[in-house]
Design an enzyme around this catalytic site. Structure first.
Site, PDB file in Angstrom:
ATOM      1  N   GLU A  41       0.854  -1.199   0.000  1.00  0.00           N
ATOM      2  CA  GLU A  41       0.000   0.000   0.000  1.00  0.00           C
ATOM      3  C   GLU A  41       0.886   1.243   0.000  1.00  0.00           C
ATOM      4  OE1 GLU A  41      -3.028   0.058   3.119  1.00  0.00           O
ATOM      5  OE2 GLU A  41      -2.820   2.239   3.219  1.00  0.00           O
ATOM      6  N   ARG A  45       0.542  10.330   1.190  1.00  0.00           N
ATOM      7  CA  ARG A  45       0.913  11.255   2.261  1.00  0.00           C
ATOM      8  C   ARG A  45       1.934  12.263   1.780  1.00  0.00           C
ATOM      9  NH1 ARG A  45       1.027   8.790   8.192  1.00  0.00           N
ATOM     10  NH2 ARG A  45      -0.916   7.644   8.051  1.00  0.00           N
ATOM     11  N   THR A  69      -4.282   6.150   2.354  1.00  0.00           N
ATOM     12  CA  THR A  69      -4.510   7.542   2.765  1.00  0.00           C
ATOM     13  C   THR A  69      -5.235   8.313   1.655  1.00  0.00           C
ATOM     14  OG1 THR A  69      -2.344   7.347   3.874  1.00  0.00           O
ATOM     15  CG2 THR A  69      -3.484   9.419   4.106  1.00  0.00           C
ATOM     16  N   LYS A 129     -10.998  -1.064   7.464  1.00  0.00           N
ATOM     17  CA  LYS A 129      -9.722  -0.823   8.140  1.00  0.00           C
ATOM     18  C   LYS A 129     -10.056  -0.344   9.553  1.00  0.00           C
ATOM     19  CE  LYS A 129      -5.778   2.391   7.866  1.00  0.00           C
ATOM     20  NZ  LYS A 129      -4.826   3.044   6.961  1.00  0.00           N
TER      21      LYS A 129
HETATM   22  C1  3PG Z   1      -1.514   4.197   7.885  1.00  0.00           C
HETATM   23  O1  3PG Z   1      -1.267   5.164   7.165  1.00  0.00           O
HETATM   24  O2  3PG Z   1      -2.302   3.296   7.538  1.00  0.00           O
HETATM   25  C2  3PG Z   1      -0.901   4.131   9.230  1.00  0.00           C
HETATM   26  O3  3PG Z   1      -0.235   5.316   9.528  1.00  0.00           O
HETATM   27  C3  3PG Z   1       0.022   3.019   9.467  1.00  0.00           C
HETATM   28  O4  3PG Z   1       0.229   2.992  10.838  1.00  0.00           O
HETATM   29  P1  3PG Z   1       1.601   2.459  11.467  1.00  0.00           P
HETATM   30  O5  3PG Z   1       2.670   3.352  10.910  1.00  0.00           O
HETATM   31  O6  3PG Z   1       1.448   2.585  12.948  1.00  0.00           O
HETATM   32  O7  3PG Z   1       1.760   1.050  11.014  1.00  0.00           O
END
Ligand code: 3PG
Length: 212
Positions: A41, A45, A69, A129
């Site tokens: 994935e 971001r 995201t 999710k």
């Molecule tokens: C995401 O974007 O799905 C989460 O920030 C992932 O969370 P983690 O970095 O705690 O695994």
């Protein structure tokens, strides 16, 4: 949605990564694939997400690459254009749910409450999710939600580590696990592919053991 859910049953783990530098994308994907990971994935971001998907689209990786995201319709459209095979959002977004259904692309919206489960479920979505998992109640939340929402499956994400992974995997309402712990940002920056491979191998072993 079917091929996504079916493949998730077998492979279970979804590394969630933000691509800071595009030259990392090929070695990272190669490392994950060689370690036995099937999903990746790429999160929206930063500005690199579409370009990273584009690079992956032009390579022959035997992986299911999706976009995470996703918070706007424009991002969803762009991700699909660049070959994303599934979409993930941190929260509930009706517009994206309808768009994904129209485009026939698997979409996993994020929830953290009974209200958001109800909203997603009323749109016909039963794979969600659970985000941010650890801080929202983690294992206890998933256990409590199982009674009233027995048909709903979750992909807990946020705060999952090699240490707590097996506790999540053992829960019958957990359909998969997402997380950056499988390919931590620091290790990607350091080109430490061996360490990432080791983490993924350990995680796959934990999943195998926990699921019998
Ligand atoms: C995401 O974007 O799905 C989460 O920030 C992932 O969370 P983690 O970095 O705690 O695994």
């Amino acid at each position: 949605m079917n091929y996504f859910s079916e493949t998730l049953k077998k492979y279970f783990l979804i590394p969630v990564v933000s691509i800071e530098s595009l030259d990392k994308i090929a070695p990272l994907t190669q490392t994950l694939q060689a370690a036995g990971i099937k999903f990746l994935e790429i999160t929206y971001r930063n500005k690199n997400a579409s370009e990273a998907l584009k690079i992956l689209q032009n390579n022959n990786f035997n992986m299911i690459i999706g976009a995470g995201t996703i918070r706007t319709l424009a991002q969803a459209e762009e991700a699909i254009k660049y070959g994303a095979k599934f979409l993930v959002s941190p929260g509930f977004n009706k517009e994206i749910i309808h768009f994904a259904a129209k485009r026939n692309i698997p979409f996993v919206p994020g929830v953290d409450s009974t209200l958001s489960i109800e909203l997603a479920n009323s749109e016909g979505i039963s794979l969600l999710k659970f985000f941010p998992a650890e801080i929202s109640g983690g294992i206890k939340w998933l256990k409590s939600i199982k009674g009233p929402y027995h048909e709903i499956k979750f992909i807990p994400t946020g705060g999952i580590t090699l240490e707590n992974l097996d506790l999540y995997v053992k829960l019958t309402n957990v359909a998969g696990i997402g997380g950056s712990f499988l390919a931590p940002k620091r290790l990607i920056l350091e080109d430490n592919w061996d360490e990432i491979a080791l983490i993924c191998t350990k995680a796959i072993k934990i999943v195998e053991l926990a699921r019998g």
